[in-house]
Motif scaffolding. Structure first.
Motif, short mmCIF file in Angstrom:
data_model
loop_
_atom_site.label_atom_id
_atom_site.label_comp_id
_atom_site.label_asym_id
_atom_site.label_seq_id
_atom_site.Cartn_x
_atom_site.Cartn_y
_atom_site.Cartn_z
N HIS A 35 42.74 59.82 29.27
CA HIS A 35 42.04 60.98 28.72
C HIS A 35 40.65 60.72 28.76
CE1 HIS A 35 45.21 63.07 26.85
NE2 HIS A 35 45.52 61.28 26.60
N ARG A 36 39.55 61.04 28.94
CA ARG A 36 38.28 61.25 28.88
C ARG A 36 37.83 60.85 27.34
NH1 ARG A 36 35.63 66.40 31.52
NH2 ARG A 36 36.76 66.98 33.60
N SER A 37 37.17 60.54 27.45
CA SER A 37 35.77 59.17 25.83
C SER A 37 35.77 60.46 25.35
CB SER A 37 35.17 58.53 26.54
OG SER A 37 35.39 57.67 27.09
N VAL A 77 19.47 69.61 17.01
CA VAL A 77 18.49 69.26 18.36
C VAL A 77 19.26 68.31 19.48
CG1 VAL A 77 16.42 69.23 19.46
CG2 VAL A 77 16.63 70.02 17.00
N ASP A 78 19.86 67.17 18.77
CA ASP A 78 20.14 66.15 19.65
C ASP A 78 22.06 66.13 20.01
OD1 ASP A 78 17.70 65.24 20.17
OD2 ASP A 78 18.16 63.54 18.92
N ARG A 79 22.78 66.14 21.25
CA ARG A 79 24.10 66.18 21.20
C ARG A 79 24.08 64.84 22.26
NH1 ARG A 79 27.74 71.43 24.08
NH2 ARG A 79 29.19 70.49 23.43
N VAL A 80 25.95 63.59 21.57
CA VAL A 80 26.07 63.43 22.92
C VAL A 80 26.95 64.14 23.19
CG1 VAL A 80 27.66 61.37 22.72
CG2 VAL A 80 26.06 61.49 20.37
N LYS A 81 26.38 64.09 25.24
CA LYS A 81 26.89 64.84 25.41
C LYS A 81 28.07 63.99 26.43
CE LYS A 81 28.23 68.23 27.98
NZ LYS A 81 28.42 70.06 27.92
N TYR A 82 28.22 62.80 26.47
CA TYR A 82 28.83 61.82 27.47
C TYR A 82 28.77 60.71 27.05
CZ TYR A 82 28.16 65.63 31.03
OH TYR A 82 28.54 66.88 32.13
N VAL A 83 29.86 60.33 26.84
CA VAL A 83 30.26 58.42 26.70
C VAL A 83 31.24 57.79 27.62
CG1 VAL A 83 31.43 57.35 24.74
CG2 VAL A 83 30.37 58.81 24.34
N GLN A 84 30.18 57.40 28.25
CA GLN A 84 31.13 56.82 29.91
C GLN A 84 30.94 54.98 29.34
OE1 GLN A 84 31.58 57.68 31.83
NE2 GLN A 84 30.42 60.41 31.85
N SER A 85 32.69 54.39 29.52
CA SER A 85 32.66 53.26 29.45
C SER A 85 32.07 52.37 30.48
CB SER A 85 34.13 52.81 29.26
OG SER A 85 34.75 51.54 29.01
N VAL A 126 29.43 63.73 39.07
CA VAL A 126 30.04 63.95 39.43
C VAL A 126 30.78 64.40 38.32
CG1 VAL A 126 30.63 61.57 39.45
CG2 VAL A 126 32.45 63.24 40.80
N GLU A 127 31.33 65.67 38.67
CA GLU A 127 32.39 66.13 37.28
C GLU A 127 32.88 65.45 36.54
OE1 GLU A 127 33.29 68.57 34.56
OE2 GLU A 127 31.68 69.18 36.08
N ASP A 128 34.12 65.24 37.90
CA ASP A 128 35.33 64.13 37.56
C ASP A 128 34.98 62.23 37.68
OD1 ASP A 128 37.41 62.10 36.29
OD2 ASP A 128 39.25 64.06 36.44
N PRO A 129 34.59 60.96 37.78
CA PRO A 129 34.55 60.15 38.09
C PRO A 129 35.77 59.28 38.75
CG PRO A 129 32.90 60.11 36.40
CD PRO A 129 33.80 61.69 36.32
N GLU A 130 36.55 59.25 37.71
CA GLU A 130 37.60 58.71 38.22
C GLU A 130 38.74 59.76 39.81
OE1 GLU A 130 40.53 57.39 34.83
OE2 GLU A 130 38.51 56.73 33.74
N ALA A 171 30.33 55.47 49.12
CA ALA A 171 30.44 56.69 48.86
C ALA A 171 30.25 56.98 47.66
CB ALA A 171 31.17 57.45 49.36
N SER A 172 30.16 55.98 46.91
CA SER A 172 30.34 55.56 45.35
C SER A 172 29.00 55.41 44.74
CB SER A 172 31.28 54.88 44.67
OG SER A 172 31.40 53.59 44.74
N GLU A 173 27.58 55.33 45.24
CA GLU A 173 26.71 54.69 45.08
C GLU A 173 25.57 55.67 43.60
OE1 GLU A 173 22.67 52.45 46.69
OE2 GLU A 173 24.47 52.95 47.91
N ALA A 174 26.23 57.10 44.82
CA ALA A 174 25.31 58.40 44.63
C ALA A 174 26.31 58.47 42.93
CB ALA A 174 25.67 59.41 45.19
N TRP A 175 26.81 57.93 42.80
CA TRP A 175 28.07 58.88 40.74
C TRP A 175 28.08 58.23 40.46
CZ3 TRP A 175 33.32 59.39 44.20
CH2 TRP A 175 33.12 60.40 45.37
#
Length: 318
Positions: A35-37, A77-85, A126-130, A171-175
């Protein structure tokens, strides 16, 4: 107190992967879906776990990335938008068909190991990296398999993995992601192709057995011929040595006889030099003549003799 405990429980459940059963053909296969974080609620004081990157937006715009440990945010004002592992992630690449350069269709799947190196690019690039990296791995794998033949797929499996990793990283360097390694897990061939390969393996093994057997026969013949040659050489050397020894013996015997005769003649010559030597020699010759004439008289052989054969005194004096 109850709400905070409930929130922590939900966070724990969201972090755990879930397993679904998917039907592929006539078999059921379990697929792990990550699942997404979760995106935590802004509680002003935020504690970021190790090996995670929290992307914070301020009024809808990227603000900063929170580091592991204690962080303070402005409410509303601040919001945690994304959580990346930032840990290494193993992504299951579903089974797919690919065509080799010699037009053989393969069913192949694998496992992709990747890691997020830039949380900003992974969140906004990218919208969905995996999902994106999975699709890229599938297309890259089909492209790389189309460049080689079926025989090279098995022989150059390691090189194929390296080529796929290099193509994915470009190709994945930009992501904001990097592919650490790719492992081909299973390769399935069509039944007819598999039977043909089995027959080819059996024929190859029979050929090797026939070659080994012929080489054994050849080595045996060579050993026998070599043994005969050495035997003949030894026999000829033995015969030559025997002839040499025989000739040396005969020569020694002739030399001994000649030396003995010379010694005898020398003694006779010395005896003849004495006073009664000629008389003794005449007596000996007369005795030998009489003995020989006696033998001639006993046989029926026809001989031609001189007319004075009975004149012994004349013969002795001569």
């Amino acid at each position: 107190m109850l709400s905070r405990h409930f929130l922590n429980t939900c966070k724990t459940l969201l972090r755990q992967p879930m397993i679904f059963d998917t039907i592929q053909g006539n078999s059921i296969r379990s697929v792990t879906v990550r699942h997404r974080s979760y995106t935590p609620i802004n509680t002003i004081v935020m504690f970021v776990p190790q090996q995670e990157a929290w992307v914070v937006e301020r009024m809808g715009k990227f603000h900063r990335i929170l580091e592991p440990g204690l962080n303070v945010l402005i409410p509303i004002v601040d919001r945690v938008k994304y959580v990346q592992s930032l840990k290494e992630i193993a992504v299951d690449i579903p089974k797919q068909s690919a065509i080799t350069s010699d037009n053989v269709t393969l069913n192949i799947d694998g496992v992709l190991y990747l890691r997020i190196v830039d949380a900003y690019l992974a969140s906004y690039g990218v919208e969905d990296p995996e999902f994106a990296i999975t699709q890229l791995a599938q297309t890259t794998m089909r492209s790389e398999l189309g460049k080689i033949s079926l025989d090279k797929v098995f022989r150059e499996r390691e090189n194929l993995n390296v080529s796929i990793v290099d193509s994915i990283n470009k190709a994945s360097e930009a992501w904001g992601m990097t592919c650490l390694r790719y492992e081909i897990r299973d390769i399935k061939l069509p039944p007819r192709v598999q039977e043909a390969m089995q027959m080819q393996v059996e024929a190859e093994r029979k050929k090797r057995a026939a070659i080994l057997e012929s080489e054994g026969v050849r080595e045996a013949d060579i050993n026998v011929a070599e043994g005969k040659r050495k035997s003949r050489i030894l026999a000829s050397e033995a015969e030559r040595q025997e002839q040499i020894n025989k000739a040396a013996g005969e020569a020694a015997a002739i030399l001994a006889v000649a030396e003995a005769r010379a010694g005898g003649l020398k003694l006779v010559a010395e005896a003849l030099k004495k006073d009664l030597g000629p008389n003794a020699a005449s007596l000996s010759i007369a005795e030998q003549y009489v003995s020989a004439f006696d033998k001639l008289a006993r046989t029926n052989n026809t001989l031609i003799l001189p007319s004075n054969a009975g004149d012994v005194s004349n013969l002795v004096s001569q």
